[in-house]
Design an enzyme around this catalytic site. Structure first.
Site, PDB file in Angstrom:
ATOM      1  N   ASN A  98      -7.034   6.638   4.319  1.00  0.00           N
ATOM      2  CA  ASN A  98      -8.796   5.485   5.504  1.00  0.00           C
ATOM      3  C   ASN A  98      -8.447   6.540   6.107  1.00  0.00           C
ATOM      4  O   ASN A  98      -8.183   6.075   7.116  1.00  0.00           O
ATOM      5  CB  ASN A  98      -8.561   4.280   4.811  1.00  0.00           C
ATOM      6  CG  ASN A  98      -9.133   3.399   5.759  1.00  0.00           C
ATOM      7  OD1 ASN A  98     -10.267   3.843   5.951  1.00  0.00           O
ATOM      8  ND2 ASN A  98      -9.364   2.095   6.165  1.00  0.00           N
ATOM      9  N   GLU A 106      -3.979  -5.927   2.537  1.00  0.00           N
ATOM     10  CA  GLU A 106      -3.270  -5.730   3.953  1.00  0.00           C
ATOM     11  C   GLU A 106      -3.008  -7.049   4.903  1.00  0.00           C
ATOM     12  O   GLU A 106      -4.511  -7.314   5.935  1.00  0.00           O
ATOM     13  CB  GLU A 106      -4.877  -4.219   4.623  1.00  0.00           C
ATOM     14  CG  GLU A 106      -4.967  -3.362   3.248  1.00  0.00           C
ATOM     15  CD  GLU A 106      -5.185  -2.130   3.900  1.00  0.00           C
ATOM     16  OE1 GLU A 106      -4.806  -1.008   4.206  1.00  0.00           O
ATOM     17  OE2 GLU A 106      -6.753  -2.424   4.880  1.00  0.00           O
ATOM     18  N   GLU A 127     -10.648  -4.459   9.816  1.00  0.00           N
ATOM     19  CA  GLU A 127     -11.813  -4.128  10.867  1.00  0.00           C
ATOM     20  C   GLU A 127     -13.069  -4.233  10.359  1.00  0.00           C
ATOM     21  O   GLU A 127     -13.550  -4.734  11.778  1.00  0.00           O
ATOM     22  CB  GLU A 127     -11.123  -2.972  10.749  1.00  0.00           C
ATOM     23  CG  GLU A 127      -9.846  -2.275  11.526  1.00  0.00           C
ATOM     24  CD  GLU A 127      -9.108  -1.364  10.971  1.00  0.00           C
ATOM     25  OE1 GLU A 127      -9.869   0.229  10.413  1.00  0.00           O
ATOM     26  OE2 GLU A 127      -7.524  -1.475  11.526  1.00  0.00           O
ATOM     27  N   GLY A 176      -1.707  -0.788  11.135  1.00  0.00           N
ATOM     28  CA  GLY A 176      -1.993   0.526  12.223  1.00  0.00           C
ATOM     29  C   GLY A 176      -0.850   0.144  14.032  1.00  0.00           C
ATOM     30  O   GLY A 176      -1.068   0.628  14.575  1.00  0.00           O
ATOM     31  N   SER A 190       0.648   0.590   7.678  1.00  0.00           N
ATOM     32  CA  SER A 190       1.260   1.363   8.005  1.00  0.00           C
ATOM     33  C   SER A 190       2.570   2.086   6.670  1.00  0.00           C
ATOM     34  O   SER A 190       3.441   2.641   6.263  1.00  0.00           O
ATOM     35  CB  SER A 190       2.761   0.552   9.063  1.00  0.00           C
ATOM     36  OG  SER A 190       2.080  -0.264  10.119  1.00  0.00           O
ATOM     37  N   LYS A 220     -10.716   6.103   8.587  1.00  0.00           N
ATOM     38  CA  LYS A 220     -11.203   4.942   9.323  1.00  0.00           C
ATOM     39  C   LYS A 220     -12.179   6.566  10.888  1.00  0.00           C
ATOM     40  O   LYS A 220     -13.001   6.826  10.281  1.00  0.00           O
ATOM     41  CB  LYS A 220     -10.444   4.478  10.913  1.00  0.00           C
ATOM     42  CG  LYS A 220      -9.280   3.663   9.320  1.00  0.00           C
ATOM     43  CD  LYS A 220      -8.439   2.744  10.196  1.00  0.00           C
ATOM     44  CE  LYS A 220      -7.429   1.926   9.287  1.00  0.00           C
ATOM     45  NZ  LYS A 220      -6.397   1.034   9.945  1.00  0.00           N
ATOM     46  N   HIS A 246     -12.826  -4.612   4.439  1.00  0.00           N
ATOM     47  CA  HIS A 246     -11.505  -3.795   5.554  1.00  0.00           C
ATOM     48  C   HIS A 246     -11.258  -5.278   6.820  1.00  0.00           C
ATOM     49  O   HIS A 246     -11.756  -5.811   7.303  1.00  0.00           O
ATOM     50  CB  HIS A 246     -11.844  -2.544   5.844  1.00  0.00           C
ATOM     51  CG  HIS A 246     -10.363  -2.599   6.397  1.00  0.00           C
ATOM     52  ND1 HIS A 246     -10.185  -2.808   7.637  1.00  0.00           N
ATOM     53  CD2 HIS A 246      -8.945  -1.206   6.046  1.00  0.00           C
ATOM     54  CE1 HIS A 246      -8.423  -2.016   7.554  1.00  0.00           C
ATOM     55  NE2 HIS A 246      -8.309  -1.009   6.853  1.00  0.00           N
TER      56      HIS A 246
END
Ligand code: PGA
Length: 243
Positions: free
Chosen positions: A9, A159, A97, A165, A205, A11, A95
């Site tokens: 991904n 996730e 985010e 991250g 991560s 991003k 996701h």
């Protein structure tokens, strides 16, 4: 048998100058290996070029989000049809985010376009501390898989938001607990045999140094990898550990 999927991904990262990483990843994946799929989800601006760069290899490219409608007055959005037209086979939906920034949760567009949605779920740190993880994840599953979806059409990525991250990784025991619970919920919905067909990815991560341990957890069928997917060498090091 459950497929394994190693998915990157990117991003909001990547310019045309980054296409060398796609070419290197495609060269490393080559014709692929039995039972393991490799995918890089990239910004919409790069999809066509990324699909060209991966052409001839088993590496697939995907989008990072899509609108539920096929077309229309939605300035700035892209539809699943557009992603498919640009060469995407998969699209990440929901996701964390996107859920935070754009209140996203809808994956029906990807199913309609014949693409595989990678449906992202996962709890916040506050929810984990409050002991609400399993309940929350179950509610996300119930709300994110559209009626009529067939088990073989979808992928689920667990996730934990606190692991994305941050360099902090869920422990194998934590991953095991949630993935087992997800599989149970899916079995209730689709039946045990069909539920076993749905790849359950872990994301948060993941990197070459921890991939083997995570991929060895029961009911983990691959990974959704952010930061460590930007470099072909790291992505391939993870792919290389997948069975
Ligand atoms: P990360 O991101 O690997 O950089 O933690 C994972 C994701 O958000 O999909």
């Amino acid at each position: 048998m459950t497929r394994t999927l190693i998915a990157g991904n990117w991003k909001m990262n990547g310019l045309k100058s980054s296409l060398g990483e796609i070419r290197d990843a495609a060269a490393g994946v080559g014709q692929g290996k039995a039972g393991v799929e490799a995918l890089l989800c990239v910004p919409a601006t790069l999809l066509t070029l990324a699909a060209e760069a991966a052409h001839g290899s088993a590496l697939r490219v995907g989008g990072e989000t899509c609108h539920a409608a096929e077309s229309g007055a939605h300035t700035g959005d892209v539809s699943a049809e557009m992603l498919a037209d640009a060469g995407a086979t998969h699209v990440i939906v929901g996701h964390s985010e996107r859920r935070t920034d754009h209140a996203e949760s809808n994956e029906t567009a990807a199913l309609r376009a014949g693409m595989t949605p990678i449906i992202c779920i996962g709890e916040s740190l506050d929810q984990r501390k409050a002991g609400e993880t399993l309940e929350f994840v179950a509610s996300q599953i119930a709300g994110s898989i559209p009626d009529g979806a067939a088990a073989e059409q979808i992928v689920i990525a667990y996730e934990p938001i606190w692991a994305i991250g941050t360099g902090e990784v869920a422990t194998p025991d934590q991953i095991d607990e949630v993935h087992t619970a997800i599989r149970t919920r899916l079995a209730e919905r689709f039946g045990a045999d069909a539920a076993d067909l749905i790849p359950l990815l872990y994301g948060g991560s993941m990197k070459p140094g921890n991939a083997a341990e995570i991929l060895a957890v029961k009911d983990v069928n691959g990974g959704l990898i952010g930061g460590a997917s930007l470099k072909a060498a790291d992505f391939l090091a993870i792919y290389g550990q997948a069975k």
